[in-house]
Design a protein around this motif. Structure first.
Motif, PDB file in Angstrom:
ATOM      1  N   PRO A   1       3.528   2.708   0.591  1.00 49.87           N
ATOM      2  CA  PRO A   1       4.456   3.694   1.182  1.00 49.87           C
ATOM      3  C   PRO A   1       5.921   3.306   0.994  1.00 49.87           C
ATOM      4  O   PRO A   1       6.774   4.187   0.826  1.00 49.87           O
ATOM      5  CB  PRO A   1       4.072   3.683   2.669  1.00 49.87           C
ATOM      6  N   ILE A   2       6.209   1.996   1.008  1.00 48.61           N
ATOM      7  CA  ILE A   2       7.587   1.545   0.845  1.00 48.61           C
ATOM      8  C   ILE A   2       8.036   1.737  -0.593  1.00 48.61           C
ATOM      9  O   ILE A   2       9.078   2.346  -0.873  1.00 48.61           O
ATOM     10  CB  ILE A   2       7.714   0.052   1.230  1.00 48.61           C
ATOM     11  N   LEU A   3       7.253   1.207  -1.532  1.00 45.81           N
ATOM     12  CA  LEU A   3       7.618   1.264  -2.945  1.00 45.81           C
ATOM     13  C   LEU A   3       7.759   2.709  -3.421  1.00 45.81           C
ATOM     14  O   LEU A   3       8.709   3.050  -4.129  1.00 45.81           O
ATOM     15  CB  LEU A   3       6.575   0.511  -3.765  1.00 45.81           C
ATOM     16  N   LEU A   4       6.838   3.563  -3.008  1.00 43.31           N
ATOM     17  CA  LEU A   4       6.836   4.944  -3.497  1.00 43.31           C
ATOM     18  C   LEU A   4       7.793   5.858  -2.746  1.00 43.31           C
ATOM     19  O   LEU A   4       7.996   7.002  -3.149  1.00 43.31           O
ATOM     20  CB  LEU A   4       5.417   5.508  -3.438  1.00 43.31           C
ATOM     21  N   SER A   5       8.387   5.345  -1.660  1.00 45.81           N
ATOM     22  CA  SER A   5       9.356   6.164  -0.910  1.00 45.81           C
ATOM     23  C   SER A   5      10.761   6.052  -1.479  1.00 45.81           C
ATOM     24  O   SER A   5      11.630   6.874  -1.168  1.00 45.81           O
ATOM     25  CB  SER A   5       9.378   5.746   0.561  1.00 45.81           C
ATOM     26  N   ALA A   6      11.001   5.031  -2.315  1.00 50.03           N
ATOM     27  CA  ALA A   6      12.341   4.795  -2.839  1.00 50.03           C
ATOM     28  C   ALA A   6      12.677   5.795  -3.940  1.00 50.03           C
ATOM     29  O   ALA A   6      11.981   5.836  -4.959  1.00 50.03           O
ATOM     30  CB  ALA A   6      12.453   3.373  -3.376  1.00 50.03           C
ATOM     31  N   PRO A   7      13.718   6.594  -3.795  1.00 50.69           N
ATOM     32  CA  PRO A   7      14.107   7.512  -4.872  1.00 50.69           C
ATOM     33  C   PRO A   7      14.468   6.796  -6.169  1.00 50.69           C
ATOM     34  O   PRO A   7      14.307   7.349  -7.249  1.00 50.69           O
ATOM     35  CB  PRO A   7      15.322   8.241  -4.289  1.00 50.69           C
ATOM     36  N   SER A   8      14.961   5.544  -6.047  1.00 54.11           N
ATOM     37  CA  SER A   8      15.300   4.749  -7.220  1.00 54.11           C
ATOM     38  C   SER A   8      14.444   3.490  -7.230  1.00 54.11           C
ATOM     39  O   SER A   8      14.518   2.678  -6.321  1.00 54.11           O
ATOM     40  CB  SER A   8      16.787   4.373  -7.214  1.00 54.11           C
ATOM     41  N   LEU A   9      13.631   3.322  -8.284  1.00 57.10           N
ATOM     42  CA  LEU A   9      12.712   2.196  -8.376  1.00 57.10           C
ATOM     43  C   LEU A   9      12.959   1.457  -9.681  1.00 57.10           C
ATOM     44  O   LEU A   9      12.968   2.057 -10.756  1.00 57.10           O
ATOM     45  CB  LEU A   9      11.261   2.689  -8.322  1.00 57.10           C
ATOM     46  N   ALA A  10      13.170   0.134  -9.578  1.00 57.86           N
ATOM     47  CA  ALA A  10      13.391  -0.708 -10.756  1.00 57.86           C
ATOM     48  C   ALA A  10      12.307  -1.770 -10.821  1.00 57.86           C
ATOM     49  O   ALA A  10      12.022  -2.442  -9.830  1.00 57.86           O
ATOM     50  CB  ALA A  10      14.771  -1.360 -10.696  1.00 57.86           C
ATOM     51  N   LEU A  11      11.699  -1.920 -11.995  1.00 60.27           N
ATOM     52  CA  LEU A  11      10.595  -2.859 -12.171  1.00 60.27           C
ATOM     53  C   LEU A  11      10.755  -3.638 -13.474  1.00 60.27           C
ATOM     54  O   LEU A  11      11.270  -3.122 -14.460  1.00 60.27           O
ATOM     55  CB  LEU A  11       9.256  -2.115 -12.237  1.00 60.27           C
ATOM     56  N   SER A  12      10.279  -4.885 -13.450  1.00 55.17           N
ATOM     57  CA  SER A  12      10.068  -5.588 -14.707  1.00 55.17           C
ATOM     58  C   SER A  12       8.722  -5.136 -15.250  1.00 55.17           C
ATOM     59  O   SER A  12       7.866  -4.639 -14.513  1.00 55.17           O
ATOM     60  CB  SER A  12      10.062  -7.105 -14.476  1.00 55.17           C
ATOM     61  N   TRP A  13       8.518  -5.319 -16.529  1.00 59.26           N
ATOM     62  CA  TRP A  13       7.230  -4.934 -17.121  1.00 59.26           C
ATOM     63  C   TRP A  13       6.100  -5.743 -16.510  1.00 59.26           C
ATOM     64  O   TRP A  13       4.970  -5.263 -16.412  1.00 59.26           O
ATOM     65  CB  TRP A  13       7.274  -5.119 -18.631  1.00 59.26           C
ATOM     66  N   THR A  14       6.401  -6.974 -16.097  1.00 57.87           N
ATOM     67  CA  THR A  14       5.368  -7.812 -15.493  1.00 57.87           C
ATOM     68  C   THR A  14       5.061  -7.412 -14.056  1.00 57.87           C
ATOM     69  O   THR A  14       4.168  -7.976 -13.439  1.00 57.87           O
ATOM     70  CB  THR A  14       5.786  -9.295 -15.537  1.00 57.87           C
ATOM     71  N   SER A  15       5.784  -6.456 -13.519  1.00 60.43           N
ATOM     72  CA  SER A  15       5.509  -5.945 -12.174  1.00 60.43           C
ATOM     73  C   SER A  15       4.866  -4.559 -12.221  1.00 60.43           C
ATOM     74  O   SER A  15       4.628  -3.953 -11.174  1.00 60.43           O
ATOM     75  CB  SER A  15       6.810  -5.867 -11.353  1.00 60.43           C
ATOM     76  N   LEU A  16       4.591  -4.075 -13.419  1.00 64.73           N
ATOM     77  CA  LEU A  16       4.095  -2.709 -13.553  1.00 64.73           C
ATOM     78  C   LEU A  16       2.713  -2.538 -12.907  1.00 64.73           C
ATOM     79  O   LEU A  16       2.376  -1.457 -12.418  1.00 64.73           O
ATOM     80  CB  LEU A  16       4.039  -2.314 -15.029  1.00 64.73           C
ATOM     81  N   ASP A  17       1.898  -3.608 -12.891  1.00 60.84           N
ATOM     82  CA  ASP A  17       0.584  -3.512 -12.260  1.00 60.84           C
ATOM     83  C   ASP A  17       0.696  -3.186 -10.773  1.00 60.84           C
ATOM     84  O   ASP A  17      -0.187  -2.538 -10.209  1.00 60.84           O
ATOM     85  CB  ASP A  17      -0.199  -4.814 -12.435  1.00 60.84           C
ATOM     86  N   LEU A  18       1.764  -3.666 -10.131  1.00 61.38           N
ATOM     87  CA  LEU A  18       1.969  -3.351  -8.715  1.00 61.38           C
ATOM     88  C   LEU A  18       2.163  -1.854  -8.533  1.00 61.38           C
ATOM     89  O   LEU A  18       1.594  -1.246  -7.627  1.00 61.38           O
ATOM     90  CB  LEU A  18       3.179  -4.123  -8.173  1.00 61.38           C
ATOM     91  N   LEU A  19       2.966  -1.243  -9.404  1.00 62.55           N
ATOM     92  CA  LEU A  19       3.151   0.210  -9.357  1.00 62.55           C
ATOM     93  C   LEU A  19       1.824   0.924  -9.584  1.00 62.55           C
ATOM     94  O   LEU A  19       1.492   1.891  -8.876  1.00 62.55           O
ATOM     95  CB  LEU A  19       4.170   0.644 -10.402  1.00 62.55           C
ATOM     96  N   VAL A  20       1.037   0.459 -10.561  1.00 56.26           N
ATOM     97  CA  VAL A  20      -0.249   1.082 -10.878  1.00 56.26           C
ATOM     98  C   VAL A  20      -1.159   1.067  -9.654  1.00 56.26           C
ATOM     99  O   VAL A  20      -1.800   2.081  -9.322  1.00 56.26           O
ATOM    100  CB  VAL A  20      -0.913   0.361 -12.067  1.00 56.26           C
ATOM    101  N   GLU A  21      -1.241  -0.068  -8.950  1.00 58.86           N
ATOM    102  CA  GLU A  21      -2.115  -0.165  -7.781  1.00 58.86           C
ATOM    103  C   GLU A  21      -1.597   0.680  -6.617  1.00 58.86           C
ATOM    104  O   GLU A  21      -2.385   1.275  -5.875  1.00 58.86           O
ATOM    105  CB  GLU A  21      -2.275  -1.622  -7.362  1.00 58.86           C
ATOM    106  N   CYS A  22      -0.281   0.727  -6.436  1.00 55.23           N
ATOM    107  CA  CYS A  22       0.282   1.552  -5.366  1.00 55.23           C
ATOM    108  C   CYS A  22       0.023   3.030  -5.621  1.00 55.23           C
ATOM    109  O   CYS A  22      -0.297   3.785  -4.694  1.00 55.23           O
ATOM    110  CB  CYS A  22       1.786   1.283  -5.234  1.00 55.23           C
TER     111      CYS A  22
END
Length: 331
Positions: free
Chosen positions: A125-146
Motif C-alpha cells: 500500500p505504501i509503495l503503490l500509493s506514491a505518485p512518483s516511484l523510483a527504483l533500481s533494476w535490482t529492486s524491480l522484484d519488489l514492485l512485481v510482488e507488490c
C-alpha cells in the motif's frame, strides 16, 4: 508552521546523505512530543529515500511497529499511506541473486521468505500509493510482488474500483543487472501490463557512474540509456513525457572531488514527449543537439515535444548520491 519548516528534509544539502541524513532534523523533532511528532511525520513521509537494503529493512520495521500500534489502539499510530508522495528504493549491485557464500539475503530488497508475505502486505500500500516511484533494476522484484499482492486483494473482494496504485511517474536506474531488463516480469502479467499502461511519465538517470574505477561519463552529450532504447513502448499506453536529467559537469572534472568532496553543478532537465521518442527510440532527436546554452532557471519552449530547463541553483554532485539529489529536488 515552524515545526513543519524545520522538519523538511534537506535533500539539497552539500553533505553526502550517508554523512548526514537529510531527515536528521525531522527525526530529532519526532522525539520532542507526541503532538510535534504528528506535525512532523507528514513532512518526513512526503519523500521517502531508501538508498540500500539496510534502509529498506528499517522502513519495513517501522511499518510493523505501526501495525502493532494500530492493533493496540495506541496514539502513536500514524497512517503512512496517504502521506507518501515520492519513493526511491535502490539496492546496489548488478544482480538479483547473491552468491551462496554471501551473508546477505538473496532478495535484493532483503526480505527473508518467512517475512515476505507479511512485509509485502505492509509494503504494497505504501509503495503503490506514491505518485512518483523510483527504483533500481535490482529492486524491480519488489514492485512485481507488490503489484501481485494488490491485484490479488482487489480480485478477492470482487472490487471493480480504479487500479490499486497511484503511480504516475516511474523512474528506473540507468544500468540494468547483468541478466538484462527482463521486462517480461511486468509485460507477461495482467497486473504488470496494467501498471505499465497507466504510467504517465518515465524518467531515468542517463549516465552510469563507476565508483570502483572512479570513472564517470557525465560529460558526454545528450544520450539515451541502453534500456530505454529497447523499452516496450507499446506497453506504455498512457505515457506522455520522458524526463532526462543531465548534470553540467565539465570534461576536466576533478575525480577525487567528485567522489569525496562533491562538485557544485547545475542540472539540465530535458523533457521529451513520448510520441517523439517512439519515433526516435534509438537516439536523442537531432534537434536537441542544436540547443544553445540556457541560463539557470530558464525553460525555453523549443517545441511541443522538447523542453530543456536548467536548475535554479547548483546541486552538490557526488558519484554516490548525485542522482538521488536530482530526483528529490527536481523530479
Amino acid at each position: 508552521m515552524i515545526f513543519e519548516y524545520a522538519a523538511r528534509p534537506t535533500f539539497d544539502q552539500a553533505d553526502l546523505y550517508d554523512a548526514r541524513s537529510p531527515y536528521s532534523s525531522a527525526l530529532a523533532l519526532c522525539h520532542v512530543s507526541k503532538v510535534v511528532r504528528r506535525v512532523v511525520l507528514p513532512e518526513l513521509l512526503h519523500t521517502i529515500l531508501l538508498p540500500d537494503s539496510q534502509h529498506l529493512v528499517k522502513f519495513v520495521h517501522a511499518l510493523r511497529m505501526q501495525k502493532a500500534y494500530k492493533e493496540k489502539g495506541s496514539d502513536l499510530h500514524f497512517e503512512y499511506t496517504p502521506r507518501v508522495r515520492k519513493m526511491w528504493i535502490v539496492s546496489h549491485g548488478g544482480n538479483l541473486t547473491t552468491p551462496a557464500h554471501s551473508p546477505h539475503p538473496t532478495r535484493a530488497y532483503a526480505l527473508t521468505p518467512s517475512e515476505s508475505p507479511l512485509d509485502i502486505s505492509l509494503m504494497a500500500p505504501i509503495l503503490l500509493s506514491a505518485p512518483s516511484l523510483a527504483l533500481s533494476w535490482t529492486s524491480l522484484d519488489l514492485l512485481v510482488e507488490c503489484l501481485e499482492h494488490a491485484w490479488k486483494s482487489r480480485a478477492a473482494t470482487h472490487d471493480h474500483s480504479p487500479l490499486p496504485w497511484s503511480t504516475q511517474t516511474l523512474t528506473l536506474s540507468c544500468t540494468p543487472p547483468t541478466a538484462g531488463t527482463r521486462w517480461e516480469r511486468l509485460t507477461d502479467t495482467p497486473q504488470g501490463s496494467a501498471f505499465l499502461g497507466s504510467i504517465s511519465h518515465l524518467s531515468t538517470n542517463p549516465y552510469a557512474c563507476d565508483c570502483k574505477s572512479h570513472k564517470t561519463n557525465l560529460c558526454e552529450e545528450y544520450c539515451l540509456p541502453q534500456w530505454l532504447k529497447i523499452a516496450p513502448w507499446a506497453s506504455f499506453k498512457s505515457l506522455q513525457t520522458v524526463f532526462l536529467p543531465y548534470p553540467r559537469i565539465k570534461l576536466a572534472v576533478d575525480q577525487f572531488a567528485l567522489i569525496f568532496t562533491g562538485i557544485d553543478s547545475h542540472v539540465e532537465l530535458l523533457t521529451l514527449s513520448a510520441s517523439l521518442l517512439r519515433d526516435h527510440s534509438d537516439c536523442i532527436p537531432k534537434e536537441v543537439k542544436g540547443f544553445t546554452e540556457n541560463c539557470p532557471g530558464k525553460e525555453p519552449v523549443r517545441s511541443d515535444d522538447i523542453r530543456l530547463k536548467v536548475s535554479d541553483s547548483c546541486i552538490r554532485w557526488y558519484t554516490r548520491d548525485g542522482w538521488e539529489k536530482v530526483w528529490a529536488c527536481m523530479l
